[in-house]
Design an enzyme around this catalytic site. Sequence first.
Site, PDB file in Angstrom:
ATOM      1  CB  THR A   1      -0.915   0.002   1.233  1.00 54.24           C
ATOM      2  OG1 THR A   1      -1.588  -1.255   1.317  1.00 54.24           O
ATOM      3  CG2 THR A   1      -1.945   1.111   1.146  1.00 54.24           C
TER       4      THR A   1
ATOM      5  NE  ARG B   1     -37.955  -1.254  -4.971  1.00 55.30           N
ATOM      6  CZ  ARG B   1     -38.122  -1.186  -6.287  1.00 55.30           C
ATOM      7  NH1 ARG B   1     -38.232  -0.005  -6.867  1.00 55.30           N
ATOM      8  NH2 ARG B   1     -38.155  -2.276  -7.007  1.00 55.30           N
TER       9      ARG B   1
ATOM     10  CD  GLU C   1      -2.753  -4.243   8.279  1.00 57.88           C
ATOM     11  OE1 GLU C   1      -2.647  -4.743   7.138  1.00 57.88           O
ATOM     12  OE2 GLU C   1      -2.833  -3.031   8.475  1.00 57.88           O
TER      13      GLU C   1
END
Length: 389
Positions: free
Chosen positions: A168, A278, A373
């Site tokens: 990263t 909805r 991790e």
Amino acid sequence: MNIESITRQTLGFDLNEDQQLIKESIKAFVEQRVAPTVAERDEACEFPHDIVNELADMGMMGIYHPEEFGGGGADAVSFALTLEEIGRWDASLALTVASHTSLCSAHIELAGNQAQKEKYLTQLTSGKALGAWALTEPGSGSDASNMKTTAVKDGNNWILNGAKIFITQGSVGSIYVVLAVTDRSQGAKGVTAFILEKGMKGFSHGPKLKKLGMNSSDTCEIYMEDVVVPDENRLGELGHGFIDTMKILDGGRIGIGAIAVGIARGAYEESVKYAQERSQFGKPIAKNQAISWKIVNMGVNIEAARLLVLKAAWLKDSGRSYTKEASIAKLFASEMCTQACLDAIQIHGGYGYTKEYHVERFLRDAKLLEIGEGTSEVQRMVLSRHMIK
């Protein structure tokens, strides 16, 4: 003093003034600056340099590191709250902050000497430089101690050779903590950490990896080909790199758990909103038990996960052991998060499977949290050593 007030003081469920201020300020920032364009960044796989710079100006890229080295001096609880708020809308950005702060910067804070902290940690806490942490290799993931990257002593220098993957900030980083074998015969006790800088001869990176999710987080492979690293860049004691790594991963797992809570909260909040708007069969779908119970389960699990994450962070702040609690938090929160996102898509029906709504992105981002991790399987291995004696 009644029993309730005694319990609240003992367990510390109330945030203090600083923690509340940090939580509110980052929430406002995320809603104003991060949320409106998150879908576009995901689609374009675009790293948000401008937003990261703004977070740096807010002090968020060094939030819990010592003020002596430019950090914010906040606690781990504040850091967890910050990651949850960012993760609610943009898990890629939360992952950037987490990896920069709790992996690279934290390793230098933990093992670095005064000179290394003054030179490197101050750049990282200010956000002038982005940090990357390089442990995983193409052939060693969960079995991280079986790495192939080597560092060979040559006078006052070390010569590094090898490759790391899934890094990263791999291409946008400027300061890297790299783990390498310095004595193969010592196994895990023969691994040492080094600080590398972008631009060192022989140090390069590959193209950005194409991923399922976390698309605006920068991830790539890095390569070391006879990279000359001065001994002054050796981080920590010789052969102590893997031991320090285990401590760093404990803190990193709190961060992953916090991001998971944030994503799950997003899935929950978007589902509540959609289910109320909805209508099917003449009523909002929220009034259907099948839907309302999914939402209830999501909410209950999020509350439980948050408490686990904050407990681990609190233990860290208290200077107490938190390895078990960090693994519990990371394991439960990450798996809970994936299920919450699956339920959110189910609640949204066909719309949940499209990019018109955020929930499909939440699911794609969530899956990484069961892997990074330490996978869920690794967490269970860690926990078995604590729970089965």
